[in-house]
Design an enzyme around this catalytic site. Structure first.
Site, PDB file in Angstrom:
ATOM      1  CB  CYS A   1      -1.016  -0.012   1.142  1.00 20.40           C
ATOM      2  SG  CYS A   1      -0.361   0.125   2.798  1.00 20.40           S
TER       3      CYS A   1
ATOM      4  CB  CYS B   1       0.352   1.079  -4.158  1.00 20.38           C
ATOM      5  SG  CYS B   1       0.663  -0.327  -5.223  1.00 20.38           S
TER       6      CYS B   1
ATOM      7  CB  CYS C   1       2.554  -1.750  -7.458  1.00 19.15           C
ATOM      8  SG  CYS C   1       3.109  -3.383  -6.972  1.00 19.15           S
TER       9      CYS C   1
END
Length: 136
Positions: free
Chosen positions: A11, A85, A89
């Site tokens: 996250c 996120c 990512c």
């Protein structure tokens, strides 16, 4: 011995959702699954309401600290679970990706964090079932 599956929870701040998910997987996975968590922009400390909510059910996260997301962590994981996120990512072919849409516990009190905690627990239990062979 077969390969031990590994899971990375990601996250933004690695202070709430991903920390709770990692703590549940560590506890409920009974050492059968390697667990990592990280954040694209890690906070200074784990969310106090998340710490309290997990402590209420007997899981101590007080020693945990938010960690920065690295490409190595993604490469070394079989399953990458993102929690808000977004595009931060890294993506690698051959990995199993899941995006868990969960409310962000940042800035919320423990009363608001409990339902998030309970939803994460249910998702982690389903994840464990998908990663570990059923025992007869």
């Amino acid at each position: 011995m077969s390969h031990k599956p590994s899971v990375l929870f990601v996250c933004v701040h690695n202070a709430g959702r991903s920390q709770m998910a990692a703590a549940f997987l560590t506890t409920l996975g009974k050492g059968e699954i390697e667990v990592r968590s990280a954040g694209s922009q890690p906070a200074d400390k784990v969310n106090p309401a998340a710490l309290e909510a997990m402590a209420e059910i007997g899981i101590d996260m007080s020693a945990e600290t938010p960690k920065i997301l690295t490409t190595e962590a993604v490469k070394d994981s079989d399953v990458v679970i993102t929690m808000g996120c977004g595009d931060e990512c890294p993506y690698y072919p051959g990995k199993r990706y899941e995006d868990w849409v969960l409310e962000d516990p940042a800035g919320k009190g423990v009363d608001s964090v409990r339902p998030i905690r309970d939803e994460i627990k249910g998702r982690v239990e389903a994840l464990i079932a998908s990663l570990t062979p059923a025992t007869a």
